[in-house]
Design a protein around this motif. Structure first.
Motif, PDB file in Angstrom:
ATOM      1  N   GLU A 141      31.049  19.219 -23.209  1.00 23.85           N
ATOM      2  CA  GLU A 141      32.429  19.703 -23.173  1.00 23.85           C
ATOM      3  C   GLU A 141      32.453  21.126 -22.620  1.00 23.85           C
ATOM      4  N   THR A 142      32.491  21.245 -21.311  1.00 24.34           N
ATOM      5  CA  THR A 142      32.524  22.552 -20.665  1.00 24.34           C
ATOM      6  C   THR A 142      33.206  22.421 -19.314  1.00 24.34           C
ATOM      7  N   ASP A 143      33.468  23.543 -18.675  1.00 20.87           N
ATOM      8  CA  ASP A 143      34.148  23.517 -17.387  1.00 20.87           C
ATOM      9  C   ASP A 143      33.176  23.160 -16.271  1.00 20.87           C
ATOM     10  N   GLU A 144      33.731  22.893 -15.089  1.00 22.52           N
ATOM     11  CA  GLU A 144      32.931  22.411 -13.962  1.00 22.52           C
ATOM     12  C   GLU A 144      31.923  23.454 -13.493  1.00 22.52           C
ATOM     13  N   ARG A 145      32.323  24.719 -13.467  1.00 21.87           N
ATOM     14  CA  ARG A 145      31.421  25.763 -12.984  1.00 21.87           C
ATOM     15  C   ARG A 145      30.221  25.918 -13.915  1.00 21.87           C
ATOM     16  N   SER A 146      30.467  25.939 -15.228  1.00 18.02           N
ATOM     17  CA  SER A 146      29.361  26.069 -16.177  1.00 18.02           C
ATOM     18  C   SER A 146      28.428  24.866 -16.099  1.00 18.02           C
ATOM     19  N   MET A 147      29.005  23.678 -15.884  1.00 18.33           N
ATOM     20  CA  MET A 147      28.187  22.475 -15.778  1.00 18.33           C
ATOM     21  C   MET A 147      27.286  22.542 -14.549  1.00 18.33           C
ATOM     22  N   LYS A 148      27.831  23.031 -13.426  1.00 16.30           N
ATOM     23  CA  LYS A 148      27.011  23.119 -12.212  1.00 16.30           C
ATOM     24  C   LYS A 148      25.933  24.175 -12.369  1.00 16.30           C
ATOM     25  N   GLU A 149      26.252  25.319 -12.968  1.00 19.57           N
ATOM     26  CA  GLU A 149      25.246  26.364 -13.180  1.00 19.57           C
ATOM     27  C   GLU A 149      24.134  25.864 -14.088  1.00 19.57           C
ATOM     28  N   LEU A 150      24.489  25.094 -15.104  1.00 17.60           N
ATOM     29  CA  LEU A 150      23.474  24.519 -15.988  1.00 17.60           C
ATOM     30  C   LEU A 150      22.589  23.535 -15.226  1.00 17.60           C
ATOM     31  N   GLY A 151      23.211  22.707 -14.381  1.00 20.04           N
ATOM     32  CA  GLY A 151      22.438  21.761 -13.581  1.00 20.04           C
ATOM     33  C   GLY A 151      21.504  22.459 -12.610  1.00 20.04           C
ATOM     34  N   GLN A 152      21.958  23.539 -11.987  1.00 16.43           N
ATOM     35  CA  GLN A 152      21.108  24.287 -11.060  1.00 16.43           C
ATOM     36  C   GLN A 152      19.938  24.938 -11.791  1.00 16.43           C
ATOM     37  N   ARG A 153      20.191  25.452 -12.997  1.00 16.74           N
ATOM     38  CA  ARG A 153      19.104  26.064 -13.755  1.00 16.74           C
ATOM     39  C   ARG A 153      18.073  25.016 -14.163  1.00 16.74           C
ATOM     40  N   LEU A 154      18.539  23.847 -14.584  1.00 23.58           N
ATOM     41  CA  LEU A 154      17.613  22.778 -14.954  1.00 23.58           C
ATOM     42  C   LEU A 154      16.841  22.283 -13.735  1.00 23.58           C
ATOM     43  N   ARG A 155      17.518  22.218 -12.579  1.00 23.36           N
ATOM     44  CA  ARG A 155      16.838  21.793 -11.353  1.00 23.36           C
ATOM     45  C   ARG A 155      15.694  22.734 -11.003  1.00 23.36           C
ATOM     46  N   ASP A 156      15.931  24.036 -11.129  1.00 27.52           N
ATOM     47  CA  ASP A 156      14.885  25.009 -10.832  1.00 27.52           C
ATOM     48  C   ASP A 156      13.721  24.878 -11.814  1.00 27.52           C
ATOM     49  N   GLU A 157      14.026  24.618 -13.083  1.00 27.91           N
ATOM     50  CA  GLU A 157      12.959  24.470 -14.071  1.00 27.91           C
ATOM     51  C   GLU A 157      12.140  23.204 -13.813  1.00 27.91           C
ATOM     52  N   VAL A 158      12.815  22.127 -13.406  1.00 25.74           N
ATOM     53  CA  VAL A 158      12.098  20.879 -13.112  1.00 25.74           C
ATOM     54  C   VAL A 158      11.235  21.047 -11.863  1.00 25.74           C
ATOM     55  N   ASN A 159      11.745  21.758 -10.857  1.00 28.74           N
ATOM     56  CA  ASN A 159      10.959  21.988  -9.639  1.00 28.74           C
ATOM     57  C   ASN A 159       9.697  22.786  -9.908  1.00 28.74           C
ATOM     58  N   ALA A 160       9.714  23.581 -10.976  1.00 29.37           N
ATOM     59  CA  ALA A 160       8.542  24.389 -11.312  1.00 29.37           C
ATOM     60  C   ALA A 160       7.456  23.575 -12.008  1.00 29.37           C
ATOM     61  N   ILE A 161       7.752  22.348 -12.404  1.00 28.94           N
ATOM     62  CA  ILE A 161       6.748  21.506 -13.063  1.00 28.94           C
ATOM     63  C   ILE A 161       5.720  21.046 -12.029  1.00 28.94           C
ATOM     64  N   PRO A 162       4.428  21.206 -12.291  1.00 29.58           N
ATOM     65  CA  PRO A 162       3.405  20.753 -11.336  1.00 29.58           C
ATOM     66  C   PRO A 162       3.525  19.256 -11.060  1.00 29.58           C
ATOM     67  N   GLY A 163       3.469  18.892  -9.793  1.00 29.34           N
ATOM     68  CA  GLY A 163       3.541  17.486  -9.412  1.00 29.34           C
ATOM     69  C   GLY A 163       4.925  17.049  -8.973  1.00 29.34           C
ATOM     70  N   ILE A 164       5.958  17.859  -9.221  1.00 29.65           N
ATOM     71  CA  ILE A 164       7.315  17.536  -8.792  1.00 29.65           C
ATOM     72  C   ILE A 164       7.680  18.442  -7.630  1.00 29.65           C
TER      73      ILE A 164
END
Length: 290
Positions: free
Chosen positions: A145-168
């Protein structure tokens, strides 16, 4: 065959050693073979994308798609051509014949498309590229339950964290509208300040950019000069100067119009269990293991 079986029957040590070698070799290969949900199928495809904003699908087909198809139909190495015309854009998919050099086909298609001079004036420059097939592994849906901008910023932060995982190595954020900064200028404001809409457009084009300023040679070395004026946020565009009067006062974008720092005005919305959501897709590249 009987002699081989008889030899192994008489030499049980050799038979056991061979069996252990096969078992150990199979176990070692088991951990080295990449797991794949589906077999890898490599299909070389070249795409031609052209934006024709404000045009109906029929206009896009007649004015863009048909002309591209006619121009590239005789290119060597093409197996099949498919095109899709939707409101505001055209996409042409060119399947490369098996055994043909996809890079050569890409260069030939680009040469032919760039030579087309009969596109409507409102079309954008064609974007020609070679499709790289991405093999999906898993989709992660983030909702709340949040606005569109906060949801996208959260998704971008998670994307960066996943990209930092070795093998991805490759991830993609989808199901969310792209950012867009729009400037609305009422006609009343233009009349009040005595300026035209073209002046506003030119001010944005000439002020929102970074320019190299050459270099200065000193005893300590060479110093590169650069003017940084590229606007990235709505507040930056509001400070763009449209008009400077003789008395030194300046008219900015904020004075003549309204800057909206938001998202593209398209019909796109994603939800999960009744809450706004964004999807993070993770892909497998090359021989990576699922």
């Amino acid at each position: 065959m009987k002699s081989i079986v008889a030899w192994f029957a008489e030499n049980r040590v050799a038979a056991n050693l061979l069996m252990f070698m096969l078992v150990i070799g199979g176990a070692m290969a088991l951990f080295r073979i990449p797991q794949k949900p589906f077999p890898d199928i490599d299909v070389d495809i070249v795409t031609v994308a052209v934006e024709y904003r404000g045009a109906a699908p029929e206009e896009v087909e007649e004015g863009v798609c048909v002309r591209i198809e006619e121009e590239i139909d005789s290119v060597d190495g093409i197996d099949k051509i498919r095109s899709t015309a939707v409101e505001g854009s055209c996409a042409v998919f060119v399947e490369v014949m098996q055994g043909a050099d996809a890079k050569v086909v890409l260069d030939d298609v680009k040469t032919r498309v760039d030579a087309i001079s009969t596109f409507p004036d409102e079309t954008e420059k064609p974007v020609i590229s070679r499709v790289t097939l991405r093999r999906p592994v898993i989709d992660v849906v983030i909702s709340g339950e949040t606005d569109e901008r906060s949801m996208k910023e959260l998704g971008q932060r998670l994307r960066d964290e996943v990209n930092a995982i070795p093998g991805i190595t490759q991830t993609s954020l989808s199901s969310i509208r792209p950012y867009e900064i729009s400037i609305e200028v009422p006609e009343e404001s233009l009349r009040r300040f005595g300026i035209s809409f073209d002046q506003v457009v030119q001010a944005v084009r000439s002020s929102s950019l970074d320019l190299p300023g050459g270099s200065i040679k000193t005893r300590g070395g060479e110093i590169l000069l650069r003017t940084k004026g590229q606007a990235y946020t709505g507040a930056d565009f509001e400070n763009v100067v449209v008009l400077t009067r003789r008395d030194g006062t300046r008219v900015t974008i904020a004075d003549v119009g309204r800057v909206i720092d938001g998202f593209e005005d398209i019909d796109q919305f994603s939800s999960f269990d009744g809450e706004s959501a964004v999807t993070l897709s993770i892909f497998r590249v090359g021989d990576q293991d699922v």
